[in-house]
Design a protein around this motif. Structure first.
Motif, PDB file in Angstrom:
ATOM      1  N   CYS A  46       7.542   8.438 -11.642  1.00  0.00           N
ATOM      2  CA  CYS A  46       8.058   7.363 -11.249  1.00  0.00           C
ATOM      3  C   CYS A  46       9.729   7.447 -11.916  1.00  0.00           C
ATOM      4  O   CYS A  46       9.759   7.702 -13.220  1.00  0.00           O
ATOM      5  CB  CYS A  46       7.537   6.007 -11.703  1.00  0.00           C
ATOM      6  SG  CYS A  46       8.619   4.600 -11.826  1.00  0.00           S
ATOM      7  N   LYS A  47      10.571   7.267 -11.350  1.00  0.00           N
ATOM      8  CA  LYS A  47      11.921   7.598 -11.876  1.00  0.00           C
ATOM      9  C   LYS A  47      12.470   6.469 -12.736  1.00  0.00           C
ATOM     10  O   LYS A  47      13.382   6.409 -13.554  1.00  0.00           O
ATOM     11  CB  LYS A  47      12.995   7.539 -10.787  1.00  0.00           C
ATOM     12  CG  LYS A  47      13.386   6.330  -9.990  1.00  0.00           C
ATOM     13  CD  LYS A  47      14.266   6.296  -8.860  1.00  0.00           C
ATOM     14  CE  LYS A  47      14.461   5.148  -7.937  1.00  0.00           C
ATOM     15  NZ  LYS A  47      15.334   5.529  -6.972  1.00  0.00           N
TER      16      LYS A  47
ATOM     17  N   CYS B 134       2.542   3.018  -5.563  1.00  0.00           N
ATOM     18  CA  CYS B 134       3.498   2.046  -5.839  1.00  0.00           C
ATOM     19  C   CYS B 134       3.435   1.663  -7.114  1.00  0.00           C
ATOM     20  O   CYS B 134       2.537   1.619  -7.833  1.00  0.00           O
ATOM     21  CB  CYS B 134       3.343   0.674  -5.031  1.00  0.00           C
ATOM     22  SG  CYS B 134       4.675  -0.204  -5.451  1.00  0.00           S
ATOM     23  N   CYS B 135       4.692   2.098  -7.827  1.00  0.00           N
ATOM     24  CA  CYS B 135       4.627   1.941  -9.659  1.00  0.00           C
ATOM     25  C   CYS B 135       5.740   0.398  -9.717  1.00  0.00           C
ATOM     26  O   CYS B 135       6.960   0.592  -9.218  1.00  0.00           O
ATOM     27  CB  CYS B 135       5.145   3.045 -10.286  1.00  0.00           C
ATOM     28  SG  CYS B 135       5.258   2.731 -12.008  1.00  0.00           S
TER      29      CYS B 135
ATOM     30  N   GLU C 240       8.651   0.877  -6.770  1.00  0.00           N
ATOM     31  CA  GLU C 240       8.883   2.326  -6.579  1.00  0.00           C
ATOM     32  C   GLU C 240       7.802   2.798  -5.723  1.00  0.00           C
ATOM     33  O   GLU C 240       6.916   2.965  -6.214  1.00  0.00           O
ATOM     34  CB  GLU C 240       9.353   3.221  -7.608  1.00  0.00           C
ATOM     35  CG  GLU C 240       9.456   4.574  -7.445  1.00  0.00           C
ATOM     36  CD  GLU C 240      11.038   4.942  -6.673  1.00  0.00           C
ATOM     37  OE1 GLU C 240      11.282   5.978  -6.530  1.00  0.00           O
ATOM     38  OE2 GLU C 240      11.694   3.913  -6.459  1.00  0.00           O
ATOM     39  N   TYR C 241       7.868   3.130  -4.614  1.00  0.00           N
ATOM     40  CA  TYR C 241       7.050   3.577  -3.607  1.00  0.00           C
ATOM     41  C   TYR C 241       7.156   5.023  -3.620  1.00  0.00           C
ATOM     42  O   TYR C 241       8.233   5.563  -3.164  1.00  0.00           O
ATOM     43  CB  TYR C 241       7.197   3.038  -2.198  1.00  0.00           C
ATOM     44  CG  TYR C 241       6.839   1.535  -2.221  1.00  0.00           C
ATOM     45  CD1 TYR C 241       5.381   0.889  -1.935  1.00  0.00           C
ATOM     46  CD2 TYR C 241       7.735   0.448  -2.304  1.00  0.00           C
ATOM     47  CE1 TYR C 241       5.164  -0.374  -2.110  1.00  0.00           C
ATOM     48  CE2 TYR C 241       7.562  -0.767  -2.561  1.00  0.00           C
ATOM     49  CZ  TYR C 241       6.201  -1.270  -2.336  1.00  0.00           C
ATOM     50  OH  TYR C 241       5.850  -2.583  -2.383  1.00  0.00           O
ATOM     51  N   MET C 242       6.086   5.851  -3.706  1.00  0.00           N
ATOM     52  CA  MET C 242       6.390   7.576  -3.901  1.00  0.00           C
ATOM     53  C   MET C 242       5.098   7.885  -3.068  1.00  0.00           C
ATOM     54  O   MET C 242       4.299   7.641  -3.054  1.00  0.00           O
ATOM     55  CB  MET C 242       6.058   7.765  -5.303  1.00  0.00           C
ATOM     56  CG  MET C 242       7.268   7.010  -6.228  1.00  0.00           C
ATOM     57  SD  MET C 242       6.985   7.351  -8.073  1.00  0.00           S
ATOM     58  CE  MET C 242       5.663   6.074  -8.301  1.00  0.00           C
ATOM     59  N   THR C 243       5.388   9.109  -2.445  1.00  0.00           N
ATOM     60  CA  THR C 243       4.338  10.041  -1.923  1.00  0.00           C
ATOM     61  C   THR C 243       4.149  11.125  -2.802  1.00  0.00           C
ATOM     62  O   THR C 243       5.091  11.916  -3.444  1.00  0.00           O
ATOM     63  CB  THR C 243       5.046  10.501  -0.418  1.00  0.00           C
ATOM     64  OG1 THR C 243       5.151   9.436   0.151  1.00  0.00           O
ATOM     65  CG2 THR C 243       3.923  11.733   0.088  1.00  0.00           C
TER      66      THR C 243
END
Length: 75
Positions: free
Chosen positions: A48-49, A23-24, A36-39
């Motif tokens: 991170c977008k 998570c960022c 922003e939660y990312m895999t």
């Protein structure tokens, strides 16, 4: 389990993490960005977008390169 490691590579933040889900939030409290939660993908990386911070899984070749070339940053 090891914690995340923070580096600066060519003026870009890179976080080496033992996790596959991250998570960022920009890291600046109120001045950050929405969470922003990312895999991390099959290659063990994601970006991170919002802020462009790159997350790299600790078990990848890219993580070893970041440790060699990057400048370690405080968390």
């Amino acid at each position: 389990m090891a914690e995340e490691e923070f580096f600066l590579v060519e003026d870009r933040e890179v976080v080496i993490t033992p996790h596959m889900h991250v998570c960022c939030d920009g890291g600046n409290g109120l001045l950050g960005h929405p969470a922003e939660y990312m895999t991390l993908g099959e290659e063990g990386v994601t970006t991170c977008k919002y802020c462009g911070r790159r997350y790299v899984n600790a078990g990848t070749e890219e993580a070893r390169e970041v440790r060699q070339l990057g400048q370690r940053q405080a968390a």
